[in-house]
Design an enzyme around this catalytic site. Structure first.
Site, PDB file in Angstrom:
ATOM      1  N   ASP A   1       0.674  -1.164   0.130  1.00 51.23           N
ATOM      2  CA  ASP A   1       0.006   0.049  -0.055  1.00 51.23           C
ATOM      3  C   ASP A   1       0.837   1.189   0.041  1.00 51.23           C
ATOM      4  O   ASP A   1       0.593   2.294   0.722  1.00 51.23           O
ATOM      5  CB  ASP A   1      -1.058  -0.071   1.207  1.00 51.23           C
TER       6      ASP A   1
ATOM      7  N   GLY B   1      -0.945   7.478   5.054  1.00 50.80           N
ATOM      8  CA  GLY B   1      -0.167   6.980   3.935  1.00 50.80           C
ATOM      9  C   GLY B   1       1.426   6.755   4.463  1.00 50.80           C
ATOM     10  O   GLY B   1       2.044   7.604   5.235  1.00 50.80           O
TER      11      GLY B   1
END
Length: 419
Positions: free
Chosen positions: A306, A325
């Site tokens: 990811d 993130g």
């Protein structure tokens, strides 16, 4: 390009050369010979590295590169270089660009930027126009242009009828629909996992229920419509159970787990480091252990880094306002080897190809050379100097890793670390 790999241990579960030490001769991008010792009769680039191991090329089902629109975070060229030196021969790139990749022209542009690179880029197209969750995007046209799946990155499909229509429509061309597991109305303004840690830190919580409720809804819709559904980055123990039950029913569903949720828990948040602000959030240790067992049991289909580069202006700010993130390509192999045996790691790094209809090349004479090169026994502490991405937002800096990558051979190209 002609390459001779010397004395490499082949890790290729369920393939004929698994666990054997061989020389591998590659001529013009194809494997010409696999033998105990090969004396080349033509000029070759010889690769002889410490404790060299090779496997079929790795695939990451969820990376973000920024371009177009956020090139300051990452470019496609440097993103693919980072992936190659991290051992990945193929990556699926999310549509969270500016503009959002929601037309066949957008897909064509992204693919054009990846030509002549060792790592192959496969675009994931937006499921809805501008990823706003209102109208379906041009799914069939984007499929024809090269999109391998359809999903709005880290945005849930709030309208259940829209998911129903998407699953029905994509059956016409065997398309894969991605549904991010999050119920926005339950999350509210939450930023970390709801529990003791969020209370102690004074941060608003994201209940595990928000993920589980959305997954249960999506699975009911899938059972009604048929089609192919992928649920990316699950993070809770109950989510694993829901996926297990759906597979036992025979539903065509797959799921992945993000690297950070597999190796970290919410205790990492105690210093308010925004590199640990992730979506889904880091959960409790019991959830992390359930994810590890889900991999071992085959319920979770594969692991994604990811990988999501975020510029410093959007990370080094107050926790509530920082973007979600972390980058993860560079550290992924060494982190996975801390949790799983080598063959299991290779399985989870390659198994996603079949789900996303990406060609799988065996390590066999006559096959295209699509190979990852690594040393599984190297031990080191991951530092900022190991980061190859333009952005440095990494949740794994300072972690002890086991296993280093050397690079890849793919697309008749060699990408190899200089040291």
């Amino acid at each position: 390009m002609n390459i001779l790999i010397k004395s490499a241990k082949i890790i290729a579960p369920n393939q004929s050369y698994n666990q054997q030490i061989k020389d591998i001769l590659i001529i013009d991008g194809r494997i010409s010979k696999i033998e105990d010792q090969i004396q080349p009769t033509i000029e070759v680039r010889e690769i002889s590295l410490e404790n060299l191991h090779v496997s079929p090329g790795w695939f990451d089902s969820s990376v973000s590169f920024g371009e177009p629109g956020f090139e300051d975070r990452e470019t496609i060229e440097n993103g693919l270089r980072t992936a190659a030196l991290s051992g990945y021969t193929a990556v699926a790139v999310n549509p969270n660009t500016h503009p959002v990749a929601d037309t066949n022209a957008d897909i064509g542009f992204i693919k054009s930027k990846s030509q002549a690179m060792a790592t192959s880029l496969y675009p994931i197209a937006a499921l809805t126009a501008s990823s706003k969750g209102v109208d379906l995007a041009e799914l069939f046209d984007m499929n024809k242009a090269g999109a391998i799946a359809f999903g709005d990155y880290q945005r849930p499909i709030e309208n259940p009828n829209l998911l129903k229509i998407a699953l029905q429509y994509t059956q016409n061309f065997n398309g894969l629909v991605l549904s991010f597991p999050m119920e926005n109305k339950i999350i509210g303004k939450g930023v970390v996992n709801e529990g003791v840690t969020s209370t102690k830190l004074g941060l608003k919580g994201i209940p595990a229920l928000a993920e589980q409720l959305q997954i249960a809804r999506d699975l009911f819709i899938l059972e009604y419509t048929g089609g192919k559904l992928h649920i990316p980055t699950i993070s809770t123990k109950i989510s694993v159970e829901l996926i297990k039950q759906a597979k036992e029913k025979g539903l065509d569903v797959s799921c992945s787990v993000a690297l950070a949720n597999l190796v970290l828990n919410e205790s990492a948040l105690e210093d308010f480091d925004t590199n640990y602000k992730l979506l889904p959030p880091l959960r409790q240790e019991a959830d992390r252990r359930a994810l590890v067992e889900g991999i071992k049991d085959g319920i979770i289909d594969f692991v994604t880094t990811d990988h999501n580069p975020i510029d410093v202006e959007n990370k080094n700010i107050e926790f509530d306002h920082a973007l979600y993130g972390t980058i993860g390509l560079e550290a992924s192999f060494g982190l996975l080897l801390q949790e799983f045996p080598l063959e299991t790691v290779i399985k989870v790094l390659t198994s996603g190809k079949e789900r996303f209809a990406i060609p799988e090349d065996e390590i066999a004479v006559g096959s295209k050379a699509n190979i990852s090169l690594f040393n599984p026994d190297a031990s080191y502490k991951f530092s900022e100097t190991d980061i190859l991405s333009l952005s440095k937002n990494c949740a794994f800096t300072g972690k002890q890793l086991k296993g280093k990558t050397y690079g890849i051979i793919a697309n008749n190209s060699l990408a190899l670390k200089s040291s």
